[in-house]
Structures are given as C-alpha cells and as structure tokens.
Scaffold this motif. Structure first.
Motif, PDB file in Angstrom:
ATOM      1  N   ALA A  36       0.810  -1.161   0.373  1.00 12.94           N
ATOM      2  CA  ALA A  36      -0.248   0.403   0.118  1.00 12.94           C
ATOM      3  C   ALA A  36       0.880   1.067  -0.005  1.00 12.94           C
ATOM      4  O   ALA A  36       0.263   2.486  -0.605  1.00 12.94           O
ATOM      5  CB  ALA A  36      -0.885  -0.319   1.089  1.00 12.94           C
ATOM      6  N   GLU A  37       1.881   1.491   0.290  1.00 12.71           N
ATOM      7  CA  GLU A  37       3.210   2.133   1.212  1.00 12.71           C
ATOM      8  C   GLU A  37       3.578   2.359  -0.620  1.00 12.71           C
ATOM      9  O   GLU A  37       3.610   4.076  -0.999  1.00 12.71           O
ATOM     10  CB  GLU A  37       3.731   2.524   1.994  1.00 12.71           C
ATOM     11  N   THR A  38       4.010   1.166  -1.072  1.00 16.39           N
ATOM     12  CA  THR A  38       4.217   1.464  -2.689  1.00 16.39           C
ATOM     13  C   THR A  38       3.245   2.144  -3.543  1.00 16.39           C
ATOM     14  O   THR A  38       3.966   2.907  -4.603  1.00 16.39           O
ATOM     15  CB  THR A  38       5.118   0.130  -3.053  1.00 16.39           C
ATOM     16  N   LYS A  39       2.155   1.506  -3.186  1.00 18.69           N
ATOM     17  CA  LYS A  39       1.205   2.480  -4.600  1.00 18.69           C
ATOM     18  C   LYS A  39       0.851   3.994  -4.183  1.00 18.69           C
ATOM     19  O   LYS A  39       0.258   3.881  -5.229  1.00 18.69           O
ATOM     20  CB  LYS A  39      -0.103   1.066  -4.236  1.00 18.69           C
ATOM     21  N   THR A  40       0.876   4.344  -2.846  1.00 24.01           N
ATOM     22  CA  THR A  40       0.338   5.338  -2.278  1.00 24.01           C
ATOM     23  C   THR A  40       1.286   6.768  -3.134  1.00 24.01           C
ATOM     24  O   THR A  40       1.074   7.807  -2.432  1.00 24.01           O
ATOM     25  CB  THR A  40      -0.487   5.547  -0.562  1.00 24.01           C
ATOM     26  N   GLY A  41       2.734   6.079  -2.908  1.00 21.92           N
ATOM     27  CA  GLY A  41       3.769   6.529  -3.342  1.00 21.92           C
ATOM     28  C   GLY A  41       4.250   7.143  -1.657  1.00 21.92           C
ATOM     29  O   GLY A  41       5.258   8.229  -1.904  1.00 21.92           O
ATOM     30  N   GLY A  42       3.627   6.660  -1.067  1.00 21.77           N
ATOM     31  CA  GLY A  42       4.285   7.415   0.520  1.00 21.77           C
ATOM     32  C   GLY A  42       3.380   8.840   1.290  1.00 21.77           C
ATOM     33  O   GLY A  42       3.033   8.837   2.107  1.00 21.77           O
ATOM     34  N   LYS A  43       2.263   8.863   0.074  1.00 19.02           N
ATOM     35  CA  LYS A  43       0.976   9.745   1.006  1.00 19.02           C
ATOM     36  C   LYS A  43       0.105   9.387   2.004  1.00 19.02           C
ATOM     37  O   LYS A  43      -0.121  10.130   2.552  1.00 19.02           O
ATOM     38  CB  LYS A  43       0.207  10.182  -0.378  1.00 19.02           C
ATOM     39  N   LEU A  44       0.250   8.313   2.273  1.00 18.29           N
ATOM     40  CA  LEU A  44      -0.492   7.992   3.531  1.00 18.29           C
ATOM     41  C   LEU A  44      -0.175   7.058   4.296  1.00 18.29           C
ATOM     42  O   LEU A  44      -0.828   5.876   4.940  1.00 18.29           O
ATOM     43  CB  LEU A  44      -2.338   6.527   2.702  1.00 18.29           C
ATOM     44  N   THR A  45       1.036   7.271   4.734  1.00 18.85           N
ATOM     45  CA  THR A  45       1.560   6.881   5.682  1.00 18.85           C
ATOM     46  C   THR A  45       0.990   6.594   6.996  1.00 18.85           C
ATOM     47  O   THR A  45       1.495   5.356   7.723  1.00 18.85           O
ATOM     48  CB  THR A  45       3.293   7.127   5.694  1.00 18.85           C
TER      49      THR A  45
END
Length: 63
Positions: A36-45
């Motif tokens: 999920a971190e990869t898919k969101t590009g770290g925006k929702l960490t």
C-alpha cells in the motif's frame, strides 16, 4: 438459539486458527502495508501504519 451456538462455535474456531497462525498473519499485514505504501507513493503513510497496527492488535494472542 441453535444458530447462535453454531455461529459462536464458528467464531471460536476462527479465533483459534488465527491465534495459532499469528506470526503468518502479522507477516501478511506487514507485506500488505508495504504494498500500500508503494502504491500510494508514501502519501498515506500514517493512515496505513495505523491500519496495520489496528489489524495486528485484533489478532488473538498465542495460547
């Protein structure tokens, strides 16, 4: 009344299985959070970390 008893037995069986495989479930949660971190590009960490923490807390302790 019988349906309630059957449902409780099924839930108990699931909790027992989750308890026995807690390490595998935690590993799957970690992998899912990383994906999920990869898919969101770290925006929702922070949201992903909170969700992973909550999911791990829901796992019953090993017996």
């Amino acid at each position: 009344m019988k349906l309630t008893g059957a449902a409780k037995a099924l839930v108990d069986k699931g909790m027992e299985a989750a308890s026995k495989n807690a390490d595998k479930i935690e590993n799957a949660i970690d992998k899912t959070a990383a994906a999920a971190e990869t898919k969101t590009g770290g925006k929702l960490t922070s949201q992903i970390q909170r969700a992973a923490f909550a999911a791990k807390r829901a796992i019953p302790p090993k017996k």
